[in-house]
Design a protein around this motif. Structure first.
Motif, PDB file in Angstrom:
ATOM      1  N   THR A 149      -9.411   8.261   1.999  1.00 43.35           N
ATOM      2  CA  THR A 149     -10.224   9.595   1.538  1.00 43.35           C
ATOM      3  C   THR A 149     -11.178   9.245   0.594  1.00 43.35           C
ATOM      4  OG1 THR A 149      -8.358   9.897  -0.103  1.00 43.35           O
ATOM      5  CG2 THR A 149      -8.025  10.687   2.191  1.00 43.35           C
ATOM      6  N   ASN A 150     -12.031  10.277   0.198  1.00 39.84           N
ATOM      7  CA  ASN A 150     -12.974  10.280  -0.672  1.00 39.84           C
ATOM      8  C   ASN A 150     -12.400   9.790  -2.230  1.00 39.84           C
ATOM      9  OD1 ASN A 150     -15.366  10.885   0.669  1.00 39.84           O
ATOM     10  ND2 ASN A 150     -14.761  13.079   0.839  1.00 39.84           N
ATOM     11  N   GLU A 151     -11.290  10.145  -2.450  1.00 40.51           N
ATOM     12  CA  GLU A 151     -10.636  10.227  -3.822  1.00 40.51           C
ATOM     13  C   GLU A 151     -10.241   8.676  -3.895  1.00 40.51           C
ATOM     14  OE1 GLU A 151      -6.694  11.725  -6.215  1.00 40.51           O
ATOM     15  OE2 GLU A 151      -7.031  12.180  -4.110  1.00 40.51           O
ATOM     16  N   HIS A 152      -9.923   7.846  -2.798  1.00 35.69           N
ATOM     17  CA  HIS A 152      -9.527   6.468  -3.106  1.00 35.69           C
ATOM     18  C   HIS A 152     -10.507   5.558  -2.535  1.00 35.69           C
ATOM     19  CE1 HIS A 152      -5.622   7.776  -4.578  1.00 35.69           C
ATOM     20  NE2 HIS A 152      -5.541   8.566  -3.784  1.00 35.69           N
ATOM     21  N   SER A 153     -11.923   5.938  -2.223  1.00 30.35           N
ATOM     22  CA  SER A 153     -12.772   5.021  -1.914  1.00 30.35           C
ATOM     23  C   SER A 153     -13.058   3.815  -2.470  1.00 30.35           C
ATOM     24  CB  SER A 153     -14.451   5.656  -1.757  1.00 30.35           C
ATOM     25  OG  SER A 153     -14.630   6.010  -3.168  1.00 30.35           O
ATOM     26  N   SER A 154     -12.685   3.531  -3.652  1.00 27.64           N
ATOM     27  CA  SER A 154     -12.699   2.319  -4.502  1.00 27.64           C
ATOM     28  C   SER A 154     -11.477   1.131  -3.837  1.00 27.64           C
ATOM     29  CB  SER A 154     -12.358   2.639  -5.898  1.00 27.64           C
ATOM     30  OG  SER A 154     -11.025   2.745  -6.026  1.00 27.64           O
ATOM     31  N   LEU A 155     -10.808   1.835  -2.937  1.00 29.88           N
ATOM     32  CA  LEU A 155      -9.681   0.869  -2.564  1.00 29.88           C
ATOM     33  C   LEU A 155     -10.465   0.125  -0.892  1.00 29.88           C
ATOM     34  CD1 LEU A 155      -6.399   2.758  -2.984  1.00 29.88           C
ATOM     35  CD2 LEU A 155      -7.175   0.812  -4.140  1.00 29.88           C
ATOM     36  N   LEU A 156     -11.508   0.486  -0.474  1.00 23.74           N
ATOM     37  CA  LEU A 156     -11.844  -0.102   0.834  1.00 23.74           C
ATOM     38  C   LEU A 156     -12.073  -1.561   0.712  1.00 23.74           C
ATOM     39  CD1 LEU A 156     -14.730   2.717   1.806  1.00 23.74           C
ATOM     40  CD2 LEU A 156     -12.718   2.025   2.929  1.00 23.74           C
ATOM     41  N   GLY A 157     -11.396  -1.973   1.596  1.00 23.02           N
ATOM     42  CA  GLY A 157     -11.459  -3.446   1.772  1.00 23.02           C
ATOM     43  C   GLY A 157     -10.421  -4.063   1.037  1.00 23.02           C
ATOM     44  N   ALA A 158      -9.685  -3.467  -0.116  1.00 30.45           N
ATOM     45  CA  ALA A 158      -8.732  -4.181  -0.770  1.00 30.45           C
ATOM     46  C   ALA A 158      -7.461  -4.665   0.070  1.00 30.45           C
ATOM     47  CB  ALA A 158      -8.430  -3.257  -1.879  1.00 30.45           C
ATOM     48  N   LYS A 159      -6.885  -5.663  -0.501  1.00 28.98           N
ATOM     49  CA  LYS A 159      -5.710  -6.276   0.181  1.00 28.98           C
ATOM     50  C   LYS A 159      -4.258  -5.616  -0.627  1.00 28.98           C
ATOM     51  CE  LYS A 159      -3.385 -10.621   0.836  1.00 28.98           C
ATOM     52  NZ  LYS A 159      -3.388 -12.068   0.943  1.00 28.98           N
ATOM     53  N   VAL A 160      -3.470  -5.056   0.096  1.00 28.33           N
ATOM     54  CA  VAL A 160      -2.331  -4.409  -0.180  1.00 28.33           C
ATOM     55  C   VAL A 160      -1.284  -5.524  -0.510  1.00 28.33           C
ATOM     56  CG1 VAL A 160      -0.325  -2.695  -0.146  1.00 28.33           C
ATOM     57  CG2 VAL A 160      -2.661  -2.285   0.870  1.00 28.33           C
ATOM     58  N   THR A 161      -0.723  -5.575  -1.723  1.00 27.05           N
ATOM     59  CA  THR A 161       0.258  -6.605  -1.855  1.00 27.05           C
ATOM     60  C   THR A 161       1.580  -6.058  -2.021  1.00 27.05           C
ATOM     61  OG1 THR A 161      -0.208  -6.935  -4.353  1.00 27.05           O
ATOM     62  CG2 THR A 161      -1.618  -8.262  -2.862  1.00 27.05           C
ATOM     63  N   HIS A 162       1.642  -4.755  -2.814  1.00 29.84           N
ATOM     64  CA  HIS A 162       2.666  -4.243  -2.961  1.00 29.84           C
ATOM     65  C   HIS A 162       2.677  -2.874  -2.744  1.00 29.84           C
ATOM     66  CE1 HIS A 162       3.363  -8.034  -5.494  1.00 29.84           C
ATOM     67  NE2 HIS A 162       4.695  -7.705  -5.738  1.00 29.84           N
ATOM     68  N   ILE A 163       4.121  -2.232  -2.065  1.00 25.90           N
ATOM     69  CA  ILE A 163       4.014  -0.930  -2.190  1.00 25.90           C
ATOM     70  C   ILE A 163       5.383  -0.328  -3.045  1.00 25.90           C
ATOM     71  CG2 ILE A 163       4.508   1.131  -0.945  1.00 25.90           C
ATOM     72  CD1 ILE A 163       3.145  -0.073   1.482  1.00 25.90           C
ATOM     73  N   GLY A 164       4.952   0.293  -4.267  1.00 30.48           N
ATOM     74  CA  GLY A 164       6.138   0.265  -5.108  1.00 30.48           C
ATOM     75  C   GLY A 164       6.182  -0.739  -5.642  1.00 30.48           C
ATOM     76  N   ASN A 165       7.493  -1.289  -6.076  1.00 27.32           N
ATOM     77  CA  ASN A 165       7.661  -2.626  -6.664  1.00 27.32           C
ATOM     78  C   ASN A 165       7.834  -3.906  -5.511  1.00 27.32           C
ATOM     79  OD1 ASN A 165       7.431  -1.805  -9.120  1.00 27.32           O
ATOM     80  ND2 ASN A 165       9.591  -0.914  -9.315  1.00 27.32           N
TER      81      ASN A 165
END
Length: 476
Positions: A149-165
């Protein structure tokens, strides 16, 4: 003429008439029997209107037994026994479960069939629960965010390593029990939907709040960041598509106009992303290569598949390529009879001493796999397969039917026809009859040249699989 001869003539007339009817019936019997065996309607759910949710779930479980006991034919008898035992246990606990918990329990039982086609539907359940404000894809170098979404555009392309802990790999392993089929198909088709479903993440204890949660990512500059995000509410009209489609530039990804897409911000040049069409035919003239891409085994939006097959035949005839490449990496299936004849014709169409390659991926599925098997059979195992492993086993149950639990609305696919391209299908009761027209026993459809599909290559506009083929051909 005596009385007996008259009776005899009447009998002959009767027998002849009967014979005609029997002949007509016999002609129709194979089709009727085929439909009864492979495409019967799901059992009727004859239940009174439930008085409460618990009663509705108990009715769903009673109806669900039909699926496990034989409407889906993929269950091995031991798996069926375990599934029925789990259903009985679920009856005792059904009033203690949330909606998401009940759906996960059903998904886990369906997955015991260990069949890629036999799973609870990803799309419809994705609309019932809150979900992440991004879309992800599992590359060979990790789970990357490809739309937000527009609000989280800075995350585009980022690699997710954790959800929560919890590390993303641990979450991946936990969700594996809720998909029946190969690991490759799980990663391609089910995991992105499961891991973006915050109600499921909450049920499995990975987050403490279904709406407000944290994710940890490695951004495009290599920095580790923790972001607080808010889940999007359930949407009945939410547009659902296969995760790979978010990778294609300028595709009409988002009918709801919610997401900014990573691919649309970049000029990605590789052939496999070059078009939004379902089919593509391109020459690499200096190398004598003809590149053919199928993204499905049905008619496309702009061209019928039969018209595309005709163009392939014409192009081979006029171009006389030294190398033919079938790109099946995003071919999720359809009707395999629409490409079978062409695949078996390839050895006759191609010039002598030519080479044929196929590019495969985790999204190569169902009729996409069948087409691959037909091609390898026709070429007498001289087909060179490049890329990632296909999304299902070449020995699996297909020919699917719809099965929906009457009260919860949980939908799943029931598979009824066996396909065995590894060793050949010979059982008239289990094997899908059309397979006998295209006998195939290729031993393996594993890549001869394994090539990973990484986000690093995707971001850089590199097609590592095609590059590998070109490198081989250039050195010959």
């Amino acid at each position: 003429m005596n009385k007996n001869s008259k009776i005899s003539k009447k009998n002959i007339a009767l027998i002849s008439t009967l014979g005609i009817f029997l002949l007509i019936g016999f002609i129709g019997i194979p089709e009727l029997t085929r439909n009864m065996l492979f495409y019967p309607d799901a059992p009727t759910a004859n239940f009174p209107i439930p008085n409460n949710e618990t009663e509705g779930r108990l009715q769903d479980l009673e109806y669900f037994e039909n699926y496990v006991r034989g409407y889906d034919r993929s269950f091995h008898f031991r798996a069926r026994g375990i599934a029925l035992s789990k259903i009985n246990k679920l009856r005792k606990d059904v009033d203690k479960l949330s909606q998401a918990g009940f759906e996960l329990a059903i998904s886990e039982i369906v997955a015991l069939g260990e069949n890629g086609h036999s799973n609870v539907w990803n799309g419809s359940r994705a609309k019932r629960y809150p979900y992440m404000p991004y879309q992800g894809y599992w590359f060979d170098d990790g789970y990357h965010i490809v739309a937000t979404t527009n609000e989280h555009s800075s995350l585009l392309g980022a690699k997710v390593t954790h959800i929560g802990n919890t590390e993303i790999e641990e979450i991946k392993d936990a969700f594996r029990a809720y998909y029946g089929g190969e690991d490759s198909g799980f990663v391609a088709y089910a995991l992105p939907f499961l891991i973006q479903n915050t109600a499921f993440l909450f049920e499995l204890g990975f987050i403490e709040n279904k709406i407000n949660l944290d994710i940890t990512t490695i951004n495009n500059e290599g920095s580790v960041e923790t972001s607080q995000i808010k889940a999007l509410p359930p949407q009945k009209d939410r547009h659902i598509q296969s995760p790979w489609r978010w990778l294609v530039p300028e595709l009409d990804h988002d009918h709801n106009k919610q997401f900014i897409v990573f691919s649309n911000d970049r000029k990605l040049d590789p052939l496999y992303l070059k078009t939004n069409d379902d089919f593509q035919l391109s020459r690499l003239d200096d190398l004598g290569i003809l590149y053919i891409q199928y993204r499905q085994n049905n008619d496309g939006h702009q061209m019928s598949i039969s018209e595309f097959n005709k163009k392939i035949r014409q192009e081979i005839s006029s171009f006389k390529p030294e190398v033919l490449i079938f790109d099946q990496r995003f071919n999720g299936g359809g009707d395999y009879t629409k490409t079978a004849d062409l695949m078996f014709e390839i050895p006759e169409l191609m010039p002598e001493s030519s080479r044929v390659y196929a590019i495969t991926g985790h999204e190569t599925f169902s009729a996409g796999i069948s087409s691959l098997g037909f091609l390898k059979e026709a070429l007498q195992n001289e087909l060179i397969i490049v890329g990632r492993r296909i999304g299902d086993s070449p020995l699996s149950w297909g020919e699917t039917n719809t099965f929906i639990l009457p009260n919860s609305g949980i939908g799943m696919t029931a598979a009824r026809g066996l396909h065995d391209q590894l060793y050949g299908c010979e059982d008239w009761i289990q094997c899908y009859w059309t397979d006998f027209k295209y006998p195939t026993a290729v031993g393996s459809l594993e890549p001869d040249i394994p090539v990973p599909f990484t986000f690093a290559d995707y971001k850089a506009g590199i097609d590592a699989s095609l590059s590998s083929i070109i490198s081989i051909e250039s050195s010959n």
